[in-house]
Scaffold this active site. Structure first.
Site, PDB file in Angstrom:
ATOM      1  N   THR A   7       0.848  -1.189   0.000  1.00 50.74           N
ATOM      2  CA  THR A   7       0.000   0.000   0.000  1.00 50.74           C
ATOM      3  C   THR A   7       0.882   1.236   0.000  1.00 50.74           C
ATOM      4  OG1 THR A   7      -1.812   1.154   1.099  1.00 50.74           O
ATOM      5  CG2 THR A   7      -0.178   0.173   2.529  1.00 50.74           C
ATOM      6  N   GLY A  11      -1.828   5.709   6.610  1.00 47.35           N
ATOM      7  CA  GLY A  11      -2.792   5.352   7.658  1.00 47.35           C
ATOM      8  C   GLY A  11      -2.869   3.836   7.819  1.00 47.35           C
ATOM      9  N   ASP A  69      -8.057  -4.915   0.303  1.00 40.63           N
ATOM     10  CA  ASP A  69      -8.962  -4.131  -0.524  1.00 40.63           C
ATOM     11  C   ASP A  69     -10.232  -3.955   0.285  1.00 40.63           C
ATOM     12  OD1 ASP A  69      -9.277  -2.765  -3.051  1.00 40.63           O
ATOM     13  OD2 ASP A  69     -10.957  -4.105  -3.374  1.00 40.63           O
TER      14      ASP A  69
HETATM   15  P1  IMP Z   1      -8.736   0.742  -0.936  1.00 37.28           P
HETATM   16  O1  IMP Z   1      -9.010  -0.437  -0.061  1.00 37.28           O
HETATM   17  O2  IMP Z   1      -7.474   1.431  -0.563  1.00 37.28           O
HETATM   18  O3  IMP Z   1      -8.868   0.412  -2.391  1.00 37.28           O
HETATM   19  O4  IMP Z   1      -9.830   1.862  -0.621  1.00 37.28           O
HETATM   20  C1  IMP Z   1     -11.174   1.587  -0.612  1.00 37.28           C
HETATM   21  C2  IMP Z   1     -12.036   2.815  -0.418  1.00 37.28           C
HETATM   22  O5  IMP Z   1     -13.133   2.399   0.402  1.00 37.28           O
HETATM   23  C3  IMP Z   1     -11.423   3.995   0.306  1.00 37.28           C
HETATM   24  O6  IMP Z   1     -10.816   4.881  -0.565  1.00 37.28           O
HETATM   25  C4  IMP Z   1     -12.652   4.605   0.960  1.00 37.28           C
HETATM   26  O7  IMP Z   1     -13.380   5.334   0.029  1.00 37.28           O
HETATM   27  C5  IMP Z   1     -13.474   3.400   1.318  1.00 37.28           C
HETATM   28  N1  IMP Z   1     -13.171   2.910   2.669  1.00 37.28           N
HETATM   29  C6  IMP Z   1     -12.574   1.740   3.008  1.00 37.28           C
HETATM   30  N2  IMP Z   1     -12.445   1.633   4.334  1.00 37.28           N
HETATM   31  C7  IMP Z   1     -12.960   2.769   4.857  1.00 37.28           C
HETATM   32  C8  IMP Z   1     -13.084   3.233   6.200  1.00 37.28           C
HETATM   33  O8  IMP Z   1     -12.690   2.613   7.189  1.00 37.28           O
HETATM   34  N3  IMP Z   1     -13.657   4.455   6.325  1.00 37.28           N
HETATM   35  C9  IMP Z   1     -14.091   5.190   5.282  1.00 37.28           C
HETATM   36  N4  IMP Z   1     -13.983   4.804   4.022  1.00 37.28           N
HETATM   37  C10 IMP Z   1     -13.419   3.587   3.793  1.00 37.28           C
END
Ligand code: IMP
Length: 199
Positions: A7, A11, A69
């Site tokens: 990643t 955070g 993901d």
């Molecule tokens: P990825 O897993 O980095 O592809 O991100 C998935 C997307 O889901 C993020 O950019 C947020 O829009 C949303 N998301 C995933 N987990 C959270 C969370 O804990 N709080 C708020 N949004 C989330």
């Protein structure tokens, strides 16, 4: 043995470092491991995308590649935005726009009709090529309006009925304890410890 978490999100690195600390395994970010792969997240499920990310470099001795993901699934929207959570309404659209669209589409719906969940799939690629996954959710509802300054993304509109607040109104520690990602990470830690115990 070390863990490389695929990643670029600081955070997420903080979360995995905190949860993996007691394993004694070093946890490196992609950047720290010198990996700059552009990964095409073209899967249609959280699991597919997590496995794509964890497998991007290929198995290596002494490294466990981990990736996650995640996204928000809104039942009244047929599961949208789901795996497209970060791309919903366009990659460049801010969360005010993304959240505004969800609130608009849920207008007139109340209580359970607003049910939603955050989902997370964590994947690990082990040195012998074995792939394992862990999946968890955080259940809630779409709030009637945004509240809270903590968290990120959709947190200000994600209402936790048992707390009576959104996931942007609880502390980061509390969120780690109950969140989709925190739960999937702790499950993945056990998978990794079991794997290492058996090698
Ligand atoms: P990825 O897993 O980095 O592809 O991100 C998935 C997307 O889901 C993020 O950019 C947020 O829009 C949303 N998301 C995933 N987990 C959270 C969370 O804990 N709080 C708020 N949004 C989330």
């Amino acid at each position: 043995m070390k863990i490389v978490f695929m990643t670029g999100n600081e955070g997420k690195m903080r979360e995995i470092r905190a949860i993996m600390a007691d394993t004694g395994l070093p946890v490196l970010s992609m950047k720290e491991a010198g990996i700059s792969a552009e990964i095409d997240e073209n899967g249609t499920t959280f699991r597919e995308n997590a496995v794509i990310k964890a497998s991007a470099v290929g198995a290596q001795p002494d490294t466990i590649f981990v990736a996650d993901d995640s996204g928000l699934t809104v039942d009244a929207m047929g599961g949208e935005p789901g795996v497209y959570s970060s791309r919903f309404m366009g990659e460049d659209a801010g969360y005010d726009v993304k959240i505004g669209e969800i609130l608009r589409r849920l207008e007139g719906l109340t209580g359970e009709e607003r049910s939603a969940r955050f989902e997370c799939c964590m994947a690990a690629l082990f040195p012998d090529g074995e792939v394992r996954t862990a999946y968890a959710t955080m259940e809630g509802q779409i709030a009637y309006h945004t509240a809270g300054e903590n968290g990120f993304g959709y947190d200000p509109v994600f209402f936790l009925p048992e707390y009576g607040v959104t996931s942007a109104e609880i502390t980061p520690e509390e969120k780690n304890r109950i969140s989709h990602r925190g739960k999937a990470l702790r499950e993945m830690k056990n998978v990794i410890l079991t794997y290492l115990g058996g090698v």
